[in-house]
Design a protein around this motif. Structure first.
Motif, short mmCIF file in Angstrom:
data_model
loop_
_atom_site.label_atom_id
_atom_site.label_comp_id
_atom_site.label_asym_id
_atom_site.label_seq_id
_atom_site.Cartn_x
_atom_site.Cartn_y
_atom_site.Cartn_z
N PHE A 152 8.93 7.31 4.37
CA PHE A 152 8.49 8.27 3.56
C PHE A 152 9.81 8.17 2.80
CE2 PHE A 152 5.59 10.17 6.16
CZ PHE A 152 5.12 11.13 5.16
N THR A 153 8.99 8.18 1.39
CA THR A 153 10.38 8.09 -0.13
C THR A 153 10.06 9.81 -0.07
OG1 THR A 153 10.58 6.44 -0.68
CG2 THR A 153 11.73 7.82 -2.21
N GLU A 155 9.86 -7.35 -1.95
CA GLU A 155 9.94 -9.22 -3.02
C GLU A 155 10.90 -9.37 -1.63
OE1 GLU A 155 9.87 -8.79 -6.52
OE2 GLU A 155 7.06 -8.42 -7.05
N ALA A 156 12.40 -8.35 -1.86
CA ALA A 156 13.34 -9.06 -1.04
C ALA A 156 13.88 -9.32 0.04
CB ALA A 156 14.44 -7.82 -1.53
N TRP A 178 1.20 -1.53 -0.45
CA TRP A 178 -0.18 0.57 0.54
C TRP A 178 0.33 1.33 0.33
CZ3 TRP A 178 -5.44 -0.67 1.56
CH2 TRP A 178 -6.54 0.70 1.56
N VAL A 179 0.98 1.48 -1.02
CA VAL A 179 1.62 3.48 -1.94
C VAL A 179 1.04 4.14 -1.44
CG1 VAL A 179 3.75 4.48 -2.25
CG2 VAL A 179 3.39 1.66 -2.08
N SER A 180 1.32 5.23 -0.34
CA SER A 180 0.33 6.42 -0.20
C SER A 180 1.15 8.01 -1.32
CB SER A 180 -0.77 6.80 0.82
OG SER A 180 0.10 7.08 1.51
N VAL A 240 8.33 3.67 -6.95
CA VAL A 240 7.21 2.36 -6.68
C VAL A 240 7.88 1.19 -7.38
CG1 VAL A 240 5.12 1.16 -7.44
CG2 VAL A 240 5.15 4.13 -7.08
N GLU A 241 8.48 1.02 -8.31
CA GLU A 241 9.18 -0.06 -8.54
C GLU A 241 10.04 -0.50 -7.35
OE1 GLU A 241 7.73 -2.40 -10.08
OE2 GLU A 241 7.36 -1.73 -12.87
N ASP A 242 10.83 1.09 -7.35
CA ASP A 242 12.25 -0.14 -5.61
C ASP A 242 11.46 -0.54 -4.62
OD1 ASP A 242 14.83 0.54 -4.92
OD2 ASP A 242 14.20 1.60 -3.87
N LEU A 243 10.13 0.34 -4.35
CA LEU A 243 9.74 -0.32 -3.51
C LEU A 243 9.08 -1.77 -2.62
CD1 LEU A 243 7.65 2.75 -2.77
CD2 LEU A 243 9.58 1.95 -1.21
#
Length: 239
Positions: free
Chosen positions: A205-206, A234-235, A20-22, A226-229
């Motif tokens: 926060f980013t 996953e890691a 979940w990313v706001s 978002v892809e990095d998060l």
């Protein structure tokens, strides 16, 4: 006497665990358009939650927002900031609880246009203006704490920052408003509070500075974040 039992979030919702990313930022910074672009690029793996103020007027959230907007105030100030804060929080809880497991089948990430941080920050600024002895940061943290038993904070929050004057100009043009001085004060104080909240919660926060970016560049930066998060999550799960 037994203490009252306060229910938490519904169990079915608690088992659902897409990332979940706001996405947060000042009005006019380019947040909503970047979210729409990224959600479209990610396709079925992404669910986009639109900003509360963009809800259809025939829905319950839309009806509440319409009622709050009846005074014509750009920040939905109807003169009862505590009630307004609770109304926004209730709508965010409702949004969270209405997501079922079926709704999220195959979804890796939820992109939320303004999460609970927006409610905490803007309402803290508005409340502090009516109660000069209260500090906006303390109010924002208290609003977030009030929400926590009912709707957890997002897994991650991406804060888009930029030139405040440029963002404010875009916001005024989009709404067709000439912003009053008290509106500009809200925006200025919200910018400070966003920065302070991000510094206080670096684990969540980013911060992306999109000053001078085109719309395409802002969307590209958001997608990269978002892809990095997603990859980091996953890691962690794989370890």
């Amino acid at each position: 006497m037994m203490a009252p039992i306060v229910p938490g979030p519904r169990a079915a919702i608690c088992r659902v665990r897409p990332l979940w990313v706001s996405v947060e930022g000042l009005n006019g910074v380019g947040k909503s358009e970047a979210i729409r672009t990224v959600a479209a690029e990610l396709g079925p793996r992404c669910m986009r939650l639109s900003e509360l103020t963009d809800k259809d007027g025939d829905t319950l959230p839309g009806q509440v927002i319409t009622a709050l907007a009846s005074t014509g105030d750009v920040f939905l100030r109807a003169g009862h900031p505590v009630v307004e804060t609770l109304a926004f929080l209730a709508l965010k809880v409702r949004e969270y609880e209405r997501l079922s497991k079926g709704d999220l089948t195959g979804v890796e990430v939820i992109l939320e246009d303004r999460g609970v941080d927006s409610t905490a920050i803007y309402q803290a600024v508005i409340l502090a203006a009516q109660h000069p002895g209260l500090q906006p940061m303390a109010l924002a943290e208290r609003i977030l704490a009030t929400m926590a038993p009912w709707r957890p904070t997002p897994d991650a929050t991406v804060l888009l920052t930029g030139d405040r004057e440029v963002a404010t100009s875009r916001f005024a043009a989009r709404t067709g408003r000439v912003l009053a001085n008290r509106d500009l004060v809200v925006i200025e104080q919200a910018e400070v509070l966003y920065r302070d909240i991000a510094l206080t919660h670096p684990e969540r926060f980013t911060v992306l500075d999109v000053s001078g970016y085109s719309r395409a560049e802002s969307a590209k930066a958001l997608r990269g974040a978002v892809e990095d998060l997603i990859q980091r999550r996953e890691a962690v799960h794989a370890s």
